[in-house]
Motif scaffolding. Structure first.
Motif, PDB file in Angstrom:
ATOM      1  N   ALA A 144      16.283  32.979 -26.618  1.00 23.70           N
ATOM      2  CA  ALA A 144      16.791  32.833 -27.980  1.00 23.70           C
ATOM      3  C   ALA A 144      16.304  33.980 -28.861  1.00 23.70           C
ATOM      4  N   LEU A 145      15.039  34.373 -28.716  1.00 22.41           N
ATOM      5  CA  LEU A 145      14.493  35.489 -29.492  1.00 22.41           C
ATOM      6  C   LEU A 145      15.222  36.783 -29.151  1.00 22.41           C
ATOM      7  N   TYR A 146      15.407  37.044 -27.868  1.00 20.65           N
ATOM      8  CA  TYR A 146      16.103  38.259 -27.437  1.00 20.65           C
ATOM      9  C   TYR A 146      17.543  38.285 -27.972  1.00 20.65           C
ATOM     10  N   ASP A 147      18.242  37.180 -27.838  1.00 24.51           N
ATOM     11  CA  ASP A 147      19.622  37.109 -28.325  1.00 24.51           C
ATOM     12  C   ASP A 147      19.702  37.305 -29.832  1.00 24.51           C
ATOM     13  N   ARG A 148      18.744  36.731 -30.556  1.00 23.23           N
ATOM     14  CA  ARG A 148      18.735  36.867 -32.014  1.00 23.23           C
ATOM     15  C   ARG A 148      18.488  38.312 -32.430  1.00 23.23           C
ATOM     16  N   LEU A 149      17.559  38.999 -31.768  1.00 21.87           N
ATOM     17  CA  LEU A 149      17.277  40.391 -32.111  1.00 21.87           C
ATOM     18  C   LEU A 149      18.479  41.286 -31.837  1.00 21.87           C
ATOM     19  N   VAL A 150      19.104  41.104 -30.694  1.00 29.15           N
ATOM     20  CA  VAL A 150      20.273  41.914 -30.349  1.00 29.15           C
ATOM     21  C   VAL A 150      21.407  41.632 -31.330  1.00 29.15           C
ATOM     22  N   SER A 151      21.600  40.375 -31.669  1.00 27.95           N
ATOM     23  CA  SER A 151      22.657  40.005 -32.600  1.00 27.95           C
ATOM     24  C   SER A 151      22.432  40.609 -33.984  1.00 27.95           C
ATOM     25  N   ARG A 152      21.202  40.558 -34.465  1.00 25.78           N
ATOM     26  CA  ARG A 152      20.894  41.129 -35.788  1.00 25.78           C
ATOM     27  C   ARG A 152      21.104  42.627 -35.797  1.00 25.78           C
TER      28      ARG A 152
ATOM     29  N   GLU B 264      26.043  61.686 -43.610  1.00 26.10           N
ATOM     30  CA  GLU B 264      24.661  61.978 -43.194  1.00 26.10           C
ATOM     31  C   GLU B 264      23.746  60.800 -43.508  1.00 26.10           C
ATOM     32  N   PHE B 265      23.932  60.224 -44.672  1.00 19.48           N
ATOM     33  CA  PHE B 265      23.123  59.074 -45.068  1.00 19.48           C
ATOM     34  C   PHE B 265      23.360  57.897 -44.124  1.00 19.48           C
ATOM     35  N   HIS B 266      24.610  57.636 -43.787  1.00 21.05           N
ATOM     36  CA  HIS B 266      24.929  56.519 -42.899  1.00 21.05           C
ATOM     37  C   HIS B 266      24.421  56.766 -41.479  1.00 21.05           C
ATOM     38  N   ASN B 267      24.478  57.995 -41.031  1.00 27.33           N
ATOM     39  CA  ASN B 267      23.927  58.314 -39.713  1.00 27.33           C
ATOM     40  C   ASN B 267      22.416  58.128 -39.696  1.00 27.33           C
ATOM     41  N   PHE B 268      21.780  58.501 -40.789  1.00 33.63           N
ATOM     42  CA  PHE B 268      20.331  58.317 -40.912  1.00 33.63           C
ATOM     43  C   PHE B 268      19.988  56.829 -40.904  1.00 33.63           C
ATOM     44  N   GLN B 269      20.756  56.033 -41.631  1.00 30.01           N
ATOM     45  CA  GLN B 269      20.532  54.589 -41.668  1.00 30.01           C
ATOM     46  C   GLN B 269      20.741  53.966 -40.294  1.00 30.01           C
ATOM     47  N   ARG B 270      21.754  54.439 -39.587  1.00 29.29           N
ATOM     48  CA  ARG B 270      22.035  53.935 -38.233  1.00 29.29           C
ATOM     49  C   ARG B 270      20.843  54.218 -37.321  1.00 29.29           C
ATOM     50  N   LYS B 271      20.290  55.412 -37.402  1.00 26.24           N
ATOM     51  CA  LYS B 271      19.127  55.769 -36.585  1.00 26.24           C
ATOM     52  C   LYS B 271      17.925  54.907 -36.951  1.00 26.24           C
ATOM     53  N   ASN B 272      17.766  54.626 -38.242  1.00 25.43           N
ATOM     54  CA  ASN B 272      16.656  53.775 -38.677  1.00 25.43           C
ATOM     55  C   ASN B 272      16.775  52.369 -38.108  1.00 25.43           C
TER      56      ASN B 272
ATOM     57  N   VAL C  87      18.408  51.426 -35.393  1.00 28.98           N
ATOM     58  CA  VAL C  87      18.179  51.492 -33.949  1.00 28.98           C
ATOM     59  C   VAL C  87      16.691  51.668 -33.656  1.00 28.98           C
ATOM     60  N   ASN C  88      16.036  52.546 -34.380  1.00 32.54           N
ATOM     61  CA  ASN C  88      14.603  52.777 -34.151  1.00 32.54           C
ATOM     62  C   ASN C  88      13.740  51.582 -34.527  1.00 32.54           C
ATOM     63  N   ASP C  89      14.185  50.788 -35.490  1.00 35.94           N
ATOM     64  CA  ASP C  89      13.427  49.605 -35.891  1.00 35.94           C
ATOM     65  C   ASP C  89      13.580  48.466 -34.876  1.00 35.94           C
ATOM     66  N   PHE C  90      14.776  48.282 -34.368  1.00 36.25           N
ATOM     67  CA  PHE C  90      15.037  47.140 -33.502  1.00 36.25           C
ATOM     68  C   PHE C  90      14.778  47.398 -32.024  1.00 36.25           C
ATOM     69  N   ASN C  91      14.992  48.614 -31.549  1.00 36.59           N
ATOM     70  CA  ASN C  91      14.888  48.859 -30.113  1.00 36.59           C
ATOM     71  C   ASN C  91      13.515  48.564 -29.513  1.00 36.59           C
TER      72      ASN C  91
END
Length: 87
Positions: free
Chosen positions: A22-30, A49-57, A59-63
């Motif tokens: 459930a934890l894994y599924d919730r993290l991936v879903s979020r 550029e701003f949106h690409n930066f946000q996307r990287k943030n 991904v880097n926060d959740f991965n």
């Protein structure tokens, strides 16, 4: 009725397995939801550029959390299978 040590561990591991799944599924879903929202807002935006930066943030926060949750889940599955086979 008395249970063996392995039967007790199977019971405990099954509940742990459910919680970790459930934890894994919730993290991936979020993470996926946030990435979809960023993609939605960046379609007609001038600030790519701003949106690409946000996307990287995002991904880097959740991965790292997703990677750790997946590792724990796989270990729990192995533990469950080991104890299940010993019953």
């Amino acid at each position: 009725m008395s249970y063996t040590v392995h039967e007790e561990k199977v019971y405990l591991n099954s509940s742990t397995l459910t919680k970790q799944q459930a934890l894994y599924d919730r993290l991936v879903s979020r993470r996926d939801e946030l990435l979809d929202l960023l993609e939605l807002f960046s379609k007609d935006s001038q600030r790519t550029e701003f949106h690409n930066f946000q996307r990287k943030n995002v991904v880097n926060d959740f991965n790292p959390e997703i990677k750790e949750a997946k590792r724990l889940l796989m270990n729990s599955k192995r533990r469950f299978e080991y104890n299940f086979n010993r019953c």
